[in-house]
Design an enzyme around this catalytic site. Structure first.
Site, PDB file in Angstrom:
ATOM      1  N   LYS A 156       0.855  -1.207   0.000  1.00 38.30           N
ATOM      2  CA  LYS A 156       0.000   0.000   0.000  1.00 38.30           C
ATOM      3  C   LYS A 156       0.886   1.250   0.000  1.00 38.30           C
ATOM      4  CE  LYS A 156      -2.505   1.360   3.686  1.00 38.30           C
ATOM      5  NZ  LYS A 156      -3.724   1.232   4.505  1.00 38.30           N
TER       6      LYS A 156
HETATM    7  C1  LIG Z   1      -4.499   0.228   7.901  1.00 39.16           C
HETATM    8  S1  LIG Z   1      -3.812  -0.622   9.259  1.00 39.16           S
HETATM    9  C2  LIG Z   1      -3.791  -2.283   8.691  1.00 39.16           C
HETATM   10  C3  LIG Z   1      -5.127  -2.929   8.619  1.00 39.16           C
HETATM   11  C4  LIG Z   1      -5.052  -4.436   8.457  1.00 39.16           C
HETATM   12  N1  LIG Z   1      -4.578  -4.790   7.123  1.00 39.16           N
HETATM   13  C5  LIG Z   1      -6.401  -5.073   8.658  1.00 39.16           C
HETATM   14  O1  LIG Z   1      -7.065  -5.361   7.660  1.00 39.16           O
HETATM   15  O2  LIG Z   1      -6.797  -5.274   9.810  1.00 39.16           O
HETATM   16  C6  LIG Z   1      -2.113  -0.179   9.174  1.00 39.16           C
HETATM   17  C7  LIG Z   1      -1.256  -0.790  10.255  1.00 39.16           C
HETATM   18  O3  LIG Z   1       0.120  -0.560   9.955  1.00 39.16           O
HETATM   19  C8  LIG Z   1       0.800  -0.576  11.177  1.00 39.16           C
HETATM   20  N2  LIG Z   1       2.149  -0.041  11.015  1.00 39.16           N
HETATM   21  C9  LIG Z   1       2.509   1.201  10.619  1.00 39.16           C
HETATM   22  N3  LIG Z   1       3.849   1.327  10.646  1.00 39.16           N
HETATM   23  C10 LIG Z   1       4.344   0.122  11.059  1.00 39.16           C
HETATM   24  C11 LIG Z   1       5.658  -0.372  11.284  1.00 39.16           C
HETATM   25  N4  LIG Z   1       6.731   0.400  11.107  1.00 39.16           N
HETATM   26  N5  LIG Z   1       5.809  -1.646  11.710  1.00 39.16           N
HETATM   27  C12 LIG Z   1       4.712  -2.435  11.917  1.00 39.16           C
HETATM   28  N6  LIG Z   1       3.443  -2.016  11.718  1.00 39.16           N
HETATM   29  C13 LIG Z   1       3.262  -0.751  11.295  1.00 39.16           C
HETATM   30  C14 LIG Z   1      -0.088   0.268  12.089  1.00 39.16           C
HETATM   31  O4  LIG Z   1       0.186   0.000  13.449  1.00 39.16           O
HETATM   32  C15 LIG Z   1      -1.474  -0.177  11.649  1.00 39.16           C
HETATM   33  O5  LIG Z   1      -1.984  -1.148  12.519  1.00 39.16           O
END
Ligand SMILES: C[S@@+](CC[C@H](N)C(=O)[O-])C[C@H]1O[C@@H](n2cnc3c(N)ncnc32)[C@H](O)[C@@H]1O
Length: 234
Positions: free
Chosen positions: A190
């Site tokens: 994404k």
């Molecule tokens: C839009 S949400 C994902 C939704 C998931 N695909 C679902 O359907 O439930 C984006 C996620 O990316 C995680 N995220 C952002 N930066 C990150 C990183 N550096 N390492 C791990 N996770 C990360 C955030 O904590 C968040 O939970």
């Protein structure tokens, strides 16, 4: 959680009705319907997995338990595996993907042979400062890409060189040169739409047999997110 538009409300209600923990489930459902990335028995790495809707959809596509397979979700947030649509093949790890070494990721895969599908739905907490949000989104995308394909190498003359070099430094040192996506495997990343996407797209087209961009129907109209779908690692 419900959005401002009728479409957003529709997906929110559908998620509730069908037992998905978030409306984002329908984004992966559409990707899977169109591209069939997750085969029965697949080994799936889900980067940025909280709250777990993609874990649910990925597990649903593994087929019956006897087919085997595995879904490993990683997030900076602690994630409880959802009880609906998930089985014993799903597990989660709480860590920052930006600091995740390839060797650590490989150790999470079946027989340490790597993953057949890597999904990255990671996104920054949107600050509203467009250039900052875009840059962080590209850094997260670059990290997912380098975990998948290994050390990012390209010709000096490549016209995407400037883009890749700019975000390469954000991936940090990782002595392991090999990626954790198996040959023939697929990667979904994404991004927030921005001017660097064509550079990523050109690089990925050299690495994968097919690359396409998709804005799923479940994406909120206010969001600038877009998914790069890379199939068949060469
Ligand atoms: C839009 S949400 C994902 C939704 C998931 N695909 C679902 O359907 O439930 C984006 C996620 O990316 C995680 N995220 C952002 N930066 C990150 C990183 N550096 N390492 C791990 N996770 C990360 C955030 O904590 C968040 O939970």
């Amino acid at each position: 959680m419900s959005g401002a538009t009728g479409t957003a409300d529709f997906f929110y209600r559908e998620a509730l009705r069908l037992g998905y923990v978030a409306r984002s489930a329908f984004k992966l459902i559409q990707i899977q319907k169109q591209h069939k990335l997750i085969a029965p028995g697949a080994a799936v790495l889900d980067l940025g997995c909280a709250p777990g809707a993609w874990l649910q959809v990925a597990c649903q596509n593994l087929g019956p338990l006897e087919k085997g397979g595995l879904v490993v979700g990683v997030d900076v947030k602690k994630v409880k595996v959802p009880s609906a649509h998930c089985d014993s093949r799903v597990r989660t790890v709480c860590t920052d993907v930006m600091a995740l070494m390839k060797q650590q990721a490989r150790a999470m895969s079946p027989q340490e042979r790597g993953f057949s599908v890597i999904l990255s739905d990671m996104c920054p907490v949107v600050s509203g400062i467009t250039t900052r949000d875009e840059a962080i989104s590209c850094e997260l995308g670059m990290r997912a890409l380098s975990l998948a394909v290994g050390k990012i190498k390209f010709k000096e003359s490549a016209d995407y060189r400037e883009t890749m070099e700019r975000f390469q430094s954000s991936t940090g040192p990782d002595p392991d040169e090999d990626g954790v996506l198996r040959r023939g495997g697929s990667l979904v990343i994404k991004f927030l739409e921005n001017e660097d996407i064509p550079g990523f797209n050109k690089f990925c087209k050299e690495k994968f047999k097919k690359v396409s961009l998709l804005r799923p129907k479940a994406t909120r109209s206010s969001s600038r997110e877009i998914y790069m779908i890379c199939e068949g690692l060469r």
